[in-house]
Design a protein around this motif. Sequence first.
Motif, PDB file in Angstrom:
ATOM      1  N   PRO A   1       0.792  -1.240   0.000  1.00 44.66           N
ATOM      2  CA  PRO A   1       0.000   0.000   0.000  1.00 44.66           C
ATOM      3  C   PRO A   1       0.820   1.283   0.000  1.00 44.66           C
TER       4      PRO A   1
ATOM      5  N   ALA B   1       0.171   4.096  -2.736  1.00 41.14           N
ATOM      6  CA  ALA B   1      -0.085   5.491  -2.348  1.00 41.14           C
ATOM      7  C   ALA B   1       0.877   6.444  -3.060  1.00 41.14           C
ATOM      8  N   GLN B   2       2.132   6.049  -3.189  1.00 38.57           N
ATOM      9  CA  GLN B   2       3.099   6.904  -3.883  1.00 38.57           C
ATOM     10  C   GLN B   2       2.715   7.080  -5.349  1.00 38.57           C
TER      11      GLN B   2
ATOM     12  N   ALA C   1      -0.313   9.451  -5.502  1.00 38.65           N
ATOM     13  CA  ALA C   1       0.070  10.825  -5.198  1.00 38.65           C
ATOM     14  C   ALA C   1       0.786  11.476  -6.378  1.00 38.65           C
TER      15      ALA C   1
ATOM     16  N   CYS D   1      -5.338  -1.553   3.958  1.00 36.20           N
ATOM     17  CA  CYS D   1      -4.643  -0.811   2.907  1.00 36.20           C
ATOM     18  C   CYS D   1      -5.275   0.560   2.688  1.00 36.20           C
TER      19      CYS D   1
ATOM     20  N   ILE E   1      -3.287   4.024   2.966  1.00 31.51           N
ATOM     21  CA  ILE E   1      -3.182   4.893   1.797  1.00 31.51           C
ATOM     22  C   ILE E   1      -3.762   6.268   2.083  1.00 31.51           C
ATOM     23  N   ARG E   2      -4.908   6.324   2.739  1.00 29.76           N
ATOM     24  CA  ARG E   2      -5.512   7.629   3.043  1.00 29.76           C
ATOM     25  C   ARG E   2      -4.600   8.474   3.929  1.00 29.76           C
TER      26      ARG E   2
ATOM     27  N   LEU F   1      -1.313   8.243   4.248  1.00 24.74           N
ATOM     28  CA  LEU F   1      -0.126   8.635   3.499  1.00 24.74           C
ATOM     29  C   LEU F   1      -0.422   9.756   2.507  1.00 24.74           C
ATOM     30  N   LEU F   2      -1.604   9.737   1.897  1.00 26.67           N
ATOM     31  CA  LEU F   2      -1.954  10.772   0.920  1.00 26.67           C
ATOM     32  C   LEU F   2      -2.194  12.134   1.561  1.00 26.67           C
TER      33      LEU F   2
ATOM     34  N   ILE G   1       5.018   9.734   2.304  1.00 21.47           N
ATOM     35  CA  ILE G   1       5.059  10.119   0.895  1.00 21.47           C
ATOM     36  C   ILE G   1       5.475  11.583   0.838  1.00 21.47           C
TER      37      ILE G   1
ATOM     38  N   PRO H   1      -5.922  14.793  -2.045  1.00 22.67           N
ATOM     39  CA  PRO H   1      -5.841  13.390  -2.465  1.00 22.67           C
ATOM     40  C   PRO H   1      -6.843  13.079  -3.573  1.00 22.67           C
TER      41      PRO H   1
ATOM     42  N   LEU I   1     -10.890   7.739  -3.861  1.00 22.54           N
ATOM     43  CA  LEU I   1     -10.695   6.297  -3.804  1.00 22.54           C
ATOM     44  C   LEU I   1     -12.066   5.633  -3.834  1.00 22.54           C
TER      45      LEU I   1
END
Length: 319
Positions: free
Chosen positions: A79, A83-84, A87, A129, A133-134, A136-137, A155, A162, A165
Motif C-alpha cells: 500500500p 499510495a506513492q 500521489a 490498505c 493509503i488515506r 499517506l496521501l 510520501i 488526495p 478512492l
Amino acid sequence: MTVIGYHASHEQFPPGMLLSAVRLAESVGFDAAMCSDHLAPWTRAQGESGYAWSWIGAALARTAFPIGLVTAPGQRYHPVIAAQAMATLEEMFPGRFWAALGSGEALNEHVTGDAWPDKDARERRLRDCVAVIRRLLTGDRISFEGSIRVHDAQIWSLPASPPPLFGAAVSPDTAEWVAEWADGLITVGSDAAATQKVRASYRAAGGTGDTALQVHISLEATDEEALQAAREQWQHATSPPESMWDLEQPEQFEELAEPTEEGLRKAVIIAHSAEDLAERVAQAAAGFDRIYLHHVGTDQAAFLRRCETELLPALRSRI
C-alpha cells in the motif's frame, strides 16, 4: 449529466495501441476513460497485459479528460507503493485521476508466492490498505501492524488534495461494505436488476460520491460477428462465478469456461444495432453517475468511429 467513459482493456491490447485508442476515444466524444490493472490476461487469446501505472501516466499526458483505474493493493502492490503512485499522478494531473480499490484476483496476485487469502481475509487486508493509503496521501508519517505491515513510511511528493478512492464491488453485500470507506462505487454488469441492486445497496448503506458502472459490450456489423467476438475474447466470463477470484492461470479460465450463446449473452451485451445496444446499456446504467463502455472486440478504432456517429448520440438521448 451522466459521464460516458471508454474502458481500455490491458488484457487485450498492447499499451501503445491502447494509448492511440484512448486518444481517439476523447476525440470522438467520450467524457472520460478508465483501465484495468492486470499482470496476466484472462485467457491466452487475449494475450496482453501492459503495466497500467506506466500507461495511465502517458494517457493522462496525451489527453485532457479524467482517467482512472481499478487496482488491488495488499499483495502484488504494497500500500505504500500504491499510495506513492496515486500521489504522483494526482500531483501531475490534478482533478483528473481516480483509483478504485478491490480485493484482487489470484490471477494477478499469486506471483508473490504468498498464500491467497479467502474473501474475508482479503477484505480485512483491503480495509487496512485503505486506511494506510488515506493517511499517506495526507502527508502522515506512519507505521502500521495488521494484515499488512508498514514501517515508518511517508510520501514526500504530495498533490494539493488526495485523489478519490472508489470501492469496487460486484455483489450487493460488498457494495454495502465499501460504503463504509469509499468515495464512490464502481461495479460491472449488464443485467439491469443486478446492477440496480448493487447501486441501491451502496446508497442504502450511506455510500457517497459517484456510482459508476462498467459494461462489457460487443458491437459488430452483424449479430453473429458480435457473438463470435465475445466468444473469442471474453469467454472467461462464463466460468463459474465462485472460481473467478481464485484461479491462477489463463489456461484454468479456458478450461472452466462454458462459452454457450446463452452464457455469453449474460456476460456481454451483444448487438449489431447501436440503437438496440444503447437501449440495453441505458437500462443497466439507470441511476448511475458514470458509465464506462468496454467493447470486447479487437478492432477498437472501428468501434470508436461507430461511437462517434451512432452509439454515443443514441446513448445520450436515453440517459
